[in-house]
Design a protein around this motif. Structure first.
Motif, PDB file in Angstrom:
ATOM      1  N   SER A 144       0.690  -1.018   0.325  1.00 55.31           N
ATOM      2  CA  SER A 144       0.205   0.251   0.095  1.00 55.31           C
ATOM      3  C   SER A 144       0.776   1.615   0.339  1.00 55.31           C
ATOM      4  N   PRO A 145       0.255   2.480  -0.545  1.00 57.73           N
ATOM      5  CA  PRO A 145       1.410   3.056  -0.145  1.00 57.73           C
ATOM      6  C   PRO A 145       1.737   4.010   0.958  1.00 57.73           C
ATOM      7  N   GLY A 146       0.859   4.129   2.030  1.00 51.47           N
ATOM      8  CA  GLY A 146       1.315   4.720   3.226  1.00 51.47           C
ATOM      9  C   GLY A 146       0.790   3.386   4.103  1.00 51.47           C
ATOM     10  N   SER A 147       1.384   4.912   5.344  1.00 54.46           N
ATOM     11  CA  SER A 147       1.211   3.900   6.571  1.00 54.46           C
ATOM     12  C   SER A 147      -0.402   3.915   7.358  1.00 54.46           C
ATOM     13  N   GLY A 148      -1.124   3.277   8.040  1.00 55.31           N
ATOM     14  CA  GLY A 148      -2.137   2.886   8.379  1.00 55.31           C
ATOM     15  C   GLY A 148      -2.549   2.168   8.094  1.00 55.31           C
ATOM     16  N   ARG A 179      -8.464   7.516   4.737  1.00 54.85           N
ATOM     17  CA  ARG A 179      -7.672   7.317   4.343  1.00 54.85           C
ATOM     18  C   ARG A 179      -6.263   7.454   3.709  1.00 54.85           C
ATOM     19  N   SER A 180      -6.761   6.484   2.109  1.00 54.69           N
ATOM     20  CA  SER A 180      -5.665   6.485   1.458  1.00 54.69           C
ATOM     21  C   SER A 180      -5.649   7.900  -0.002  1.00 54.69           C
ATOM     22  N   SER A 181      -4.560   7.597  -0.252  1.00 54.46           N
ATOM     23  CA  SER A 181      -4.798   9.154  -1.072  1.00 54.46           C
ATOM     24  C   SER A 181      -4.685   8.287  -2.943  1.00 54.46           C
ATOM     25  N   MET A 182      -5.321   8.723  -3.631  1.00 55.32           N
ATOM     26  CA  MET A 182      -5.588   8.104  -5.164  1.00 55.32           C
ATOM     27  C   MET A 182      -4.357   8.101  -5.600  1.00 55.32           C
ATOM     28  N   PRO A 183      -4.301   9.437  -5.739  1.00 50.67           N
ATOM     29  CA  PRO A 183      -3.265   9.589  -6.983  1.00 50.67           C
ATOM     30  C   PRO A 183      -1.832   8.450  -6.396  1.00 50.67           C
ATOM     31  N   ARG A 184      -1.616   8.397  -5.195  1.00 54.01           N
ATOM     32  CA  ARG A 184      -0.642   7.763  -4.629  1.00 54.01           C
ATOM     33  C   ARG A 184      -0.913   6.163  -4.771  1.00 54.01           C
TER      34      ARG A 184
END
Length: 299
Positions: free
Chosen positions: A131-135, A268-273
């Motif tokens: 996944s792109p980010g934490s959590g 929480r997740s960023s779609m561009p990321r």
């Protein structure tokens, strides 16, 4: 320092789950220390006298509890179901709450992964959870999918390749001081593999000591050789990774694994990321076998 990976070859116990399925419930309860052999014999005699199933007879005699019987039946049918004092992390909802709606969704994901990846190749590869980010739920999804695959009777391995902030050793209650990092540095061998006795068929390779050079360790040929050798020992290999937007490790691990499951988290997740990670993985030649939307709050 010689960085060659030490041999991992060992005999596999392929009859553990089958053995438990064939054992009578009394034998399982004695083995688990819930009753003595003498008490099992007393229950058996009473069972024949009154015509009750073994578990009900033991409960009526005051020698067993409902929980004792439930745990024994779970072992007989290969159904992972942990008691609250099992000593494993509460993140393992697939074992602690097997009948919950969340676990039903995970079972659906398991079925799709079996069809799309693990049963769609003559030499099934590992699967990196990214996944792109934490959590966003990578460790949660990895651990619970591992429980569900092992419940199917699949020899399942979790590799914690998050050499930044690992969590699998805490989730599964195994020592975290030695693991993948030592294996890749040539400082350890098969002893770093931790079988989980409460979950037959499930093994965890923890991250171990956090190295000063995670990206370099994972980029060396040794990691790919390790994954290749483990494919012959396990039917399902799930690899936890650090957040891809922060570190290049995730893409490296996914490329060595051969495929990736994308995890996103609601609110929480960023779609561009997410889109960028997907594009980066495809550039590395990684098969993105699917994506899962995780509920908020999982880590």
């Amino acid at each position: 320092m010689n960085s060659q990976i030490l041999p991992l070859h060992r005999d596999l116990d392929l009859i553990g789950p089958a053995r438990e399925a064939s054992m009578p419930i009394g034998g399982l309860l004695v083995e688990a220390g819930r009753i003595t052999a003498d008490e099992a014999e007393r229950i058996h005699d009473y069972q024949k006298k009154v015509g009750l199933p073994f578990g009900e007879a033991g409960i009526s005699m005051g020698l067993l509890t409902d929980e004792d019987v439930r745990q024994a039946l779970a072992r007989q049918f290969g159904h992972a179901s942990l008691s609250p004092d099992a000593g494993l992390g509460k993140d393992l909802v697939a074992a602690y709450e097997p009948d919950s709606p969340a676990v039903e969704h995970l079972r659906s994901l398991r079925a799709q992964l079996m069809l799309r990846w693990f049963e769609n190749d003559s030499n099934p590869a590992a699967l990196a959870i990214v996944s792109p980010g934490s959590g966003e739920g990578r460790s949660y999804i990895t651990a619970n999918l591992a429980v569900l695959f092992s419940q199917m009777g699949k020899r399942t391995l979790v590799i914690d390749a998050d050499l930044r902030k690992p969590r699998q050793h805490r989730i599964f209650g195994v020592p975290g001081k030695i693991g993948l990092s030592a294996l890749l540095a040539g400082r350890a061998g098969a002893e770093v593999m931790c079988e989980i006795p409460q979950l037959p068929g499930l093994t965890v390779l923890p991250a171990g000591v956090l190295p000063p050079n995670p990206q370099e360790l994972l980029s060396r040929p040794g990691f790919q050789r390790l994954v290749q050798s483990l494919r012959g020992m396990y039917e399902v290999i799930l690899v936890d990774t650090p957040p891809a937007a922060s570190w290049a490790d995730a893409s490296t691990v996914a490329a060595r694994a051969g495929a990736a499951l994308m995890v996103t988290c609601r609110d929480r997740s960023s779609m561009p990321r997410v889109i960028k990670l997907s594009e980066d993985l495809r550039e590395f030649g990684v098969s993105v076998v699917g994506a899962v939307l995780n509920g908020a709050g999982a880590v």
